[in-house]
Design a protein around this motif. Structure first.
Motif, PDB file in Angstrom:
ATOM      1  N   ARG A  17     -93.338  15.975  15.154  1.00 23.08           N
ATOM      2  CA  ARG A  17     -93.287  15.379  14.134  1.00 23.08           C
ATOM      3  C   ARG A  17     -92.621  14.833  13.364  1.00 23.08           C
ATOM      4  O   ARG A  17     -91.192  14.915  13.126  1.00 23.08           O
ATOM      5  CB  ARG A  17     -94.251  16.220  12.878  1.00 23.08           C
ATOM      6  N   ASP A  18     -92.367  13.677  12.417  1.00 19.39           N
ATOM      7  CA  ASP A  18     -91.513  12.749  11.826  1.00 19.39           C
ATOM      8  C   ASP A  18     -91.051  13.609  10.895  1.00 19.39           C
ATOM      9  O   ASP A  18     -91.404  14.193  10.560  1.00 19.39           O
ATOM     10  CB  ASP A  18     -91.862  11.441  11.256  1.00 19.39           C
ATOM     11  N   HIS A  43     -91.304  10.036  23.352  1.00 16.81           N
ATOM     12  CA  HIS A  43     -92.702  11.010  21.878  1.00 16.81           C
ATOM     13  C   HIS A  43     -92.446   9.737  20.739  1.00 16.81           C
ATOM     14  O   HIS A  43     -93.289   9.838  20.442  1.00 16.81           O
ATOM     15  CB  HIS A  43     -92.080  12.150  21.808  1.00 16.81           C
ATOM     16  N   ALA A  45     -90.818  10.193  18.400  1.00 14.18           N
ATOM     17  CA  ALA A  45     -90.633  11.322  16.034  1.00 14.18           C
ATOM     18  C   ALA A  45     -89.107  10.511  16.271  1.00 14.18           C
ATOM     19  O   ALA A  45     -88.353   9.830  16.673  1.00 14.18           O
ATOM     20  CB  ALA A  45     -90.473  12.799  16.629  1.00 14.18           C
ATOM     21  N   ARG A  70     -83.136   6.859  15.223  1.00  7.69           N
ATOM     22  CA  ARG A  70     -84.342   7.678  14.137  1.00  7.69           C
ATOM     23  C   ARG A  70     -83.960   8.917  13.769  1.00  7.69           C
ATOM     24  O   ARG A  70     -84.855   9.554  13.871  1.00  7.69           O
ATOM     25  CB  ARG A  70     -85.595   7.966  15.499  1.00  7.69           C
TER      26      ARG A  70
END
Length: 233
Positions: A17-18, A43, A45, A70
């Motif tokens: 998940r983030d 993905h 994230a 990210r």
């Protein structure tokens, strides 16, 4: 029936998940789960905290993940190397946060998380910037610094072989941080070159018991090239 085998890397990474804290195995270029890192990039994230021995090599693997923008923060021991130009650029432009941790402390903080240890005193770093703001204590005439565990949401590691229960074996130096990282995460995802039937792995050779592993995914055994990873055709 317990079956932790994922059909693909995207399936294995579906639970990331983030904002997650992600432990990534590897020492230098040995044992890096490059295929899982590539899968994490795909993905999507973001706002991740990454824990690794270093801050990436060249522009592949962990460096490629950093380059996506990210990763909010990296916790590592060796952020600067001759080919760590991706991290250097991000750090100098204040686009990534760094927590520098001596290598022994890094391993022990991860191990402490897996062992359920609340905190521990260690002499490493006393009297330096690394101890700034931390509790210190004199024990038997020596000064110590209080260090806290590094818990993670996800661990990405590379092993040699595994079975559907998630039991893992490793190959030589590729073992490095994998076993301790597997114990410290809520979800451990392991890439393996071979998937064995139950009972084929020698119990005495199993380093990471399946209880610590959430997913395993088989990857092709291909030659590595420098710090990068040559994908299967």
């Amino acid at each position: 029936m317990i079956d932790k085998i994922a059909a693909s890397i995207p399936e294995a990474l579906a639970g990331v998940r983030d904002g997650a804290t992600v432990l990534i195995g590897g020492f230098g270029t040995s044992g890096i789960p490059g295929e899982l890192i590539d899968g994490l990039i795909e993905h999507g994230a973001r706002d991740l905290t990454v824990v690794n021995n270093n801050a990436g090599n060249g522009d592949t693997g962990l460096a490629a993940l950093l380059k996506t923008g990210r990763v909010r923060k990296i916790i590592c021991s060796f952020p600067r190397q001759v080919d760590s130009f991706v991290f250097d650029e991000l750090y100098r432009s204040a686009k990534i946060e760094l927590e520098l941790v001596p290598q022994g402390n890094l391993a022990e903080r991860i191990r402490a998380a897996g062992a359920g240890i609340g905190a521990f005193f260690c002499p490493t770093g006393y009297g330096t910037e690394l101890a700034k703001g931390k509790e210190t204590r004199e024990i038997n005439g020596r000064q110590y610094v209080l260090e806290h565990p590094i818990h993670a949401d996800v661990a990405l590691i590379k092993a040699e072989a595994g079975d559907r229960w998630g039991n893992l074996t490793y190959r030589m130096a590729a073992r490095n941080f994998g076993p301790v990282m597997a114990t410290a995460a809520k979800l451990t995802i392991a890439s393996v070159f071979e998937i064995k039937e139950l009972g084929q792995l020698d119990p005495e050779a199993i380093v990471t018991p399946g209880i610590f592993v959430g997913k395993i995914v088989k990857i092709p055994r291909v030659a590595t090239q420098g710090a990068g990873f040559k994908k299967a055709a």
